[in-house]
Design an enzyme around this catalytic site. Structure first.
Site, PDB file in Angstrom:
ATOM      1  N   THR A  29      18.683   5.575 -12.562  1.00  0.00           N
ATOM      2  CA  THR A  29      19.481   6.566 -12.142  1.00  0.00           C
ATOM      3  C   THR A  29      20.780   5.665 -13.816  1.00  0.00           C
ATOM      4  O   THR A  29      20.953   4.753 -13.644  1.00  0.00           O
ATOM      5  CB  THR A  29      20.471   6.233 -11.142  1.00  0.00           C
ATOM      6  OG1 THR A  29      19.870   6.319 -10.793  1.00  0.00           O
ATOM      7  CG2 THR A  29      21.761   7.469 -11.158  1.00  0.00           C
ATOM      8  N   TYR A  30      20.835   6.698 -14.866  1.00  0.00           N
ATOM      9  CA  TYR A  30      21.484   6.750 -15.881  1.00  0.00           C
ATOM     10  C   TYR A  30      22.475   7.623 -15.902  1.00  0.00           C
ATOM     11  O   TYR A  30      22.998   8.493 -15.358  1.00  0.00           O
ATOM     12  CB  TYR A  30      20.798   6.766 -17.859  1.00  0.00           C
ATOM     13  CG  TYR A  30      19.442   5.969 -17.512  1.00  0.00           C
ATOM     14  CD1 TYR A  30      19.628   4.925 -17.822  1.00  0.00           C
ATOM     15  CD2 TYR A  30      18.310   6.264 -16.656  1.00  0.00           C
ATOM     16  CE1 TYR A  30      18.654   4.019 -18.634  1.00  0.00           C
ATOM     17  CE2 TYR A  30      17.093   5.749 -17.158  1.00  0.00           C
ATOM     18  CZ  TYR A  30      17.433   4.934 -18.285  1.00  0.00           C
ATOM     19  OH  TYR A  30      15.777   3.880 -18.250  1.00  0.00           O
ATOM     20  N   TYR A  31      23.049   6.137 -15.994  1.00  0.00           N
ATOM     21  CA  TYR A  31      24.821   6.506 -15.788  1.00  0.00           C
ATOM     22  C   TYR A  31      25.643   6.787 -17.129  1.00  0.00           C
ATOM     23  O   TYR A  31      25.575   6.417 -18.648  1.00  0.00           O
ATOM     24  CB  TYR A  31      26.254   5.260 -15.307  1.00  0.00           C
ATOM     25  CG  TYR A  31      25.943   6.015 -14.041  1.00  0.00           C
ATOM     26  CD1 TYR A  31      24.968   5.137 -13.175  1.00  0.00           C
ATOM     27  CD2 TYR A  31      26.864   6.300 -12.731  1.00  0.00           C
ATOM     28  CE1 TYR A  31      24.689   5.511 -11.604  1.00  0.00           C
ATOM     29  CE2 TYR A  31      26.898   6.298 -10.988  1.00  0.00           C
ATOM     30  CZ  TYR A  31      25.343   5.927 -11.060  1.00  0.00           C
ATOM     31  OH  TYR A  31      25.541   5.642  -9.548  1.00  0.00           O
ATOM     32  N   ALA A  35      24.052  10.788 -14.606  1.00  0.00           N
ATOM     33  CA  ALA A  35      23.841  11.021 -15.538  1.00  0.00           C
ATOM     34  C   ALA A  35      22.246  11.803 -15.445  1.00  0.00           C
ATOM     35  O   ALA A  35      22.064  13.044 -15.878  1.00  0.00           O
ATOM     36  CB  ALA A  35      24.059  11.376 -17.208  1.00  0.00           C
ATOM     37  N   ALA A  36      21.211  10.860 -15.324  1.00  0.00           N
ATOM     38  CA  ALA A  36      19.584  11.653 -15.777  1.00  0.00           C
ATOM     39  C   ALA A  36      19.267  10.469 -14.553  1.00  0.00           C
ATOM     40  O   ALA A  36      19.515   9.671 -14.220  1.00  0.00           O
ATOM     41  CB  ALA A  36      19.639  11.671 -16.274  1.00  0.00           C
TER      42      ALA A  36
END
Lengths: 189, 189
Positions: B35-37, B113-114
């Protein structure tokens, strides 16, 4: 869960006698070095938040490092939700590598701002954690703590006041400023 | 230390045959959910940084969870220092509690974010880690990786190109965009 916490100045020798009389159970002793960070996008002093790396080492009664390894934790504390008992939202987890965590925070623009070092002696008494804190640069304190769900907060706070009284301390002499705040105030004078 | 890394699209069945011929050693298989922030104070797409929570589970050859527990890591990646081989500064540590880490990031204003999900099959070959990646929504890739100190970077990169060629792949077909970047680009079309 919320952390309900009362704190005041207290002479530790007198307190240890009281704790023994009341049948408090000694848990363990630890040395904690807390590094508080400044954020690149918020003034934590204004928003009443805190971001901390805690380095914790178990010690024996003489203050010598115990056999267990040191532990590093990251902690975020949100603004007060109940000011009377210093109740806040808190998120904390153990991390494997202190150096890597410092690298992550530094990369993101967070900077170490202040360090609090203390020797802590933990007891349990009537469901509360009673901690004798010796804070470098500030002296001797006691903290009465217990976790509570939101509807329990007031009852748990009243119980903490009772414990403080039973220990021969005056609940009106509570200190609501954090050790960090006290240290920063001491530096300013 | 720097992470030197080459990547290109590759058919995994053909690659497994080549790896066996060359005597590569199979290490293990893992499923990773990354999980990218987004940051509250910087546009990571512009600054070329990344902050990621990785949830990693070892799996057996059939993709079933292995006995070991899932591991959570936090990773910060700084901007490229050597664009040819995608070399960056990187800080990563295992954390005990994924939920607490999410709470820390959310409290500080960072937002998920993604998400990138991939099945990874790890081999070692001539000192390099060769990884067969099956990325949800993108397909099959191979990555050639190795750590290097700053003066070693160029030599280690040349070696990675040799490994790529030995596996029957064309080094000119390297992809320098991250899986996250490829997924975001695919969403935009």
């Amino acid at each position: 869960m919320y952390e309900v916490e009362l704190k005041c100045r207290a002479d530790h020798d007198a307190l240890r006698e009281k704790l023994a009389e009341l049948g408090a159970e000694h848990v363990d002793n630890r040395t904690q070095t807390d590094t508080y960070y400044d954020a690149p996008h918020r003034d934590f002093a204004e928003t009443d938040e805190a971001l901390r790396i805690r380095h914790e080492q178990s010690v024996d009664r003489e203050g010598q490092p115990a056999n267990s390894e040191a532990v590093t934790k990251i902690t975020y504390k949100g603004p007060l939700v109940e000011s009377e008992s210093k109740t806040r939202e808190e998120h904390e987890t153990v991390v494997d590598s202190e150096a890597a965590l410092e690298g992550v925070l530094s990369g993101l623009g967070f900077e170490p701002a202040a360090t609090v070092e203390k020797d802590r002696e933990f007891y349990t008494l009537e469901g509360y954690t009673v901690t004798l804190d010796n804070v470098r640069g500030l002296g001797e304190f006691v903290e009465i703590e217990r976790e509570a769900t939101e509807p329990e907060v007031e009852t748990v706070r009243d119980g903490a006041v009772d414990v403080l009284s039973a220990l021969g301390l005056d609940p009106s002499e509570q200190i609501r400023t954090s050790y960090l705040g006290l240290l920063l105030a001491a530096e300013d004078t």
